[in-house]
Design a protein around this motif. Structure first.
Motif, short mmCIF file in Angstrom:
data_model
loop_
_atom_site.label_atom_id
_atom_site.label_comp_id
_atom_site.label_asym_id
_atom_site.label_seq_id
_atom_site.Cartn_x
_atom_site.Cartn_y
_atom_site.Cartn_z
N MET A 92 0.84 -1.19 0.00
CA MET A 92 0.00 0.00 0.00
C MET A 92 0.89 1.25 0.00
N PHE A 93 0.34 2.38 -0.49
CA PHE A 93 1.08 3.62 -0.36
C PHE A 93 0.11 4.77 -0.16
N GLY A 94 0.55 5.73 0.62
CA GLY A 94 -0.21 6.97 0.78
C GLY A 94 -1.55 6.76 1.43
N LEU A 95 -2.33 7.85 1.47
CA LEU A 95 -3.62 7.82 2.12
C LEU A 95 -4.67 7.08 1.31
N LYS A 119 0.85 -4.09 -6.91
CA LYS A 119 1.13 -5.52 -7.06
C LYS A 119 2.54 -5.78 -7.54
N SER A 120 3.07 -6.91 -7.11
CA SER A 120 4.34 -7.39 -7.66
C SER A 120 4.08 -8.06 -9.00
N ILE A 121 5.15 -8.34 -9.73
CA ILE A 121 5.00 -9.05 -11.00
C ILE A 121 4.33 -10.40 -10.80
N ASP A 122 4.74 -11.14 -9.77
CA ASP A 122 4.12 -12.45 -9.51
C ASP A 122 2.64 -12.32 -9.24
N GLU A 123 2.24 -11.29 -8.53
CA GLU A 123 0.82 -11.09 -8.23
C GLU A 123 0.04 -10.73 -9.48
N ILE A 124 0.65 -9.93 -10.35
CA ILE A 124 -0.01 -9.59 -11.61
C ILE A 124 -0.15 -10.84 -12.49
N LEU A 125 0.81 -11.71 -12.45
CA LEU A 125 0.71 -12.96 -13.21
C LEU A 125 -0.45 -13.82 -12.70
N ARG A 141 -13.05 17.14 -11.23
CA ARG A 141 -12.13 18.25 -10.96
C ARG A 141 -10.80 17.74 -10.41
N ASP A 142 -10.87 16.76 -9.53
CA ASP A 142 -9.66 16.22 -8.91
C ASP A 142 -8.84 15.44 -9.96
N ARG A 143 -7.54 15.52 -9.88
CA ARG A 143 -6.68 14.81 -10.85
C ARG A 143 -6.53 13.33 -10.54
N GLY A 144 -6.84 12.94 -9.31
CA GLY A 144 -6.73 11.54 -8.94
C GLY A 144 -5.33 11.15 -8.55
N PRO A 145 -5.13 9.92 -8.09
CA PRO A 145 -3.81 9.46 -7.67
C PRO A 145 -2.85 9.35 -8.86
N ARG A 146 -1.57 9.40 -8.55
CA ARG A 146 -0.56 9.23 -9.58
C ARG A 146 -0.60 7.79 -10.10
N VAL A 147 -0.48 7.64 -11.40
CA VAL A 147 -0.43 6.31 -12.01
C VAL A 147 0.96 5.73 -11.79
N ARG A 148 1.03 4.53 -11.22
CA ARG A 148 2.32 3.91 -10.90
C ARG A 148 2.35 2.45 -11.36
N PRO A 149 3.51 1.94 -11.73
CA PRO A 149 3.63 0.51 -12.03
C PRO A 149 3.14 -0.32 -10.84
N GLY A 150 2.42 -1.39 -11.16
CA GLY A 150 1.84 -2.24 -10.12
C GLY A 150 0.41 -1.91 -9.80
N MET A 151 -0.09 -0.77 -10.30
CA MET A 151 -1.49 -0.42 -10.13
C MET A 151 -2.34 -1.26 -11.09
N CYS A 152 -3.45 -1.79 -10.59
CA CYS A 152 -4.38 -2.55 -11.43
C CYS A 152 -5.78 -1.99 -11.23
N ALA A 196 -3.48 -3.84 -15.97
CA ALA A 196 -2.32 -3.64 -15.09
C ALA A 196 -1.38 -2.62 -15.71
N VAL A 197 -0.83 -1.76 -14.86
CA VAL A 197 0.20 -0.80 -15.28
C VAL A 197 1.55 -1.39 -14.89
N LEU A 198 2.45 -1.49 -15.88
CA LEU A 198 3.79 -2.01 -15.65
C LEU A 198 4.81 -0.95 -16.07
N GLU A 199 6.08 -1.21 -15.81
CA GLU A 199 7.13 -0.23 -16.11
C GLU A 199 7.16 0.14 -17.59
#
Length: 277
Positions: free
Chosen positions: A1-4, A10-16, A196-207, A246-249
């Motif tokens: 988890m990160f932030g509020l 997810k890890s790569i294994d979890e995405i698999l 109006r809100d921009r939403g959370p930052r898109v990061r690798p591991g987000m699904c 899934a968002v990956l690198e």
């Protein structure tokens, strides 16, 4: 988890593992689509999905979820989402949305398609096509996005561009996409419209599950007496399309598409992540 926001990364294994669940869902939806025909009951269609999920050693994400009584949600004509399968007979000209989820090793996949039956109204065919296109526009936006709510802006823009100014499509707002992973519904929400809100930052591991719901009339809905089925206020017909992504690198991977989303995304100049190769 990160932030509020408590977004599960997810890890790569979890995405698999999620990919395995996504392929079960893809197979179940393909089987149900093939079974849709005039005179078939929605309960019979639900049984087709249940058989595929069980044969693959997976479990339904929907069955028992907050008391939900079926493996799929099957929504017909003015039903938007969460239609409970039963003795309703599919009829010529129906527009049928099928939503399905599966769990493999504790990880979820979730997807929905809309099917036209028999002699379909051209306006319904266009509604489904516009909704599916908007979903892919949202997925493509996710691949490029810095912030998540760029997805909803792309979905709305796609639908607006396809609308007749004198009879615009309605974008349902009460029900939105969502994070997905070790639970079927988790943070963050993924609106199908500009906010109006921009939403959370898109990061690798987000699904996330991206799932526009669009009507041929007004956007407003109500819940039926069964406490599940959502219908349009004005009786207009609706369509629903959804994929888990899934968002990956190095790109995105559509976990519930057999080809990882390659065909649709390459049309848009979007690279599918190397894991989806």
């Amino acid at each position: 988890m990160f932030g509020l926001d408590r977004i599960e990364i997810k890890s790569i294994d979890e995405i698999l593992r999620m990919r395995e669940a996504g392929l079960v869902v893809a197979d179940a939806l393909a089987a149900v689509q093939a079974a849709v025909a005039v005179g078939v009951t929605t309960a019979e269609l639900d049984a087709v999905a249940a058989e595929v999920i069980a044969a693959r050693g997976a479990r339904s994400s929907f069955l028992g979820y907050q008391g939900y009584p079926a493996t799929t949600c099957i929504s017909v004509n003015d039903e938007v989402v969460h239609g409970i399968p039963g003795d309703r007979l599919i009829q010529d000209g129906d527009i049928v949305s099928i939503d399905c989820g599966a769990i493999v090793d504790g990880w979820h996949g979730d997807s929905a398609v809309t099917v036209l039956v028999g002699e379909a109204d051209p306006a319904d065919l266009r509604l489904s096509a516009v909704t599916e296109e908007a979903m892919w526009a949202g997925i493509a936006a996710l691949a490029r996005a810095e912030r998540l709510h760029e997805v909803g802006a792309a979905v709305e823009e796609s639908i607006s561009a396809a609308s007749d100014p004198d009879a615009p499509y309605g974008i349902v707002q009460e029900y939105v996409g969502h994070g997905i992973g070790s639970a079927m519904h988790q943070a963050p929400d993924v609106p199908n419209f500009r906010v109006r809100d921009r939403g959370p930052r898109v990061r690798p591991g987000m699904c996330v599950a991206i799932e526009p719901m669009v009507t041929r009339g007004e956007r407003f809905t109500q819940v039926c007496e069964d406490d599940w089925t959502v219908v349009t206020d004005d009786g207009s017909r609706a369509a629903h399309w959804e994929h888990t992504v899934a968002v990956l690198e190095d790109g995105v991977w559509v976990l519930t598409a057999a080809d990882g989303g390659r065909a649709k995304l390459e049309e848009r100049g979007i690279k599918v992540a190397s894991l989806g190769a």
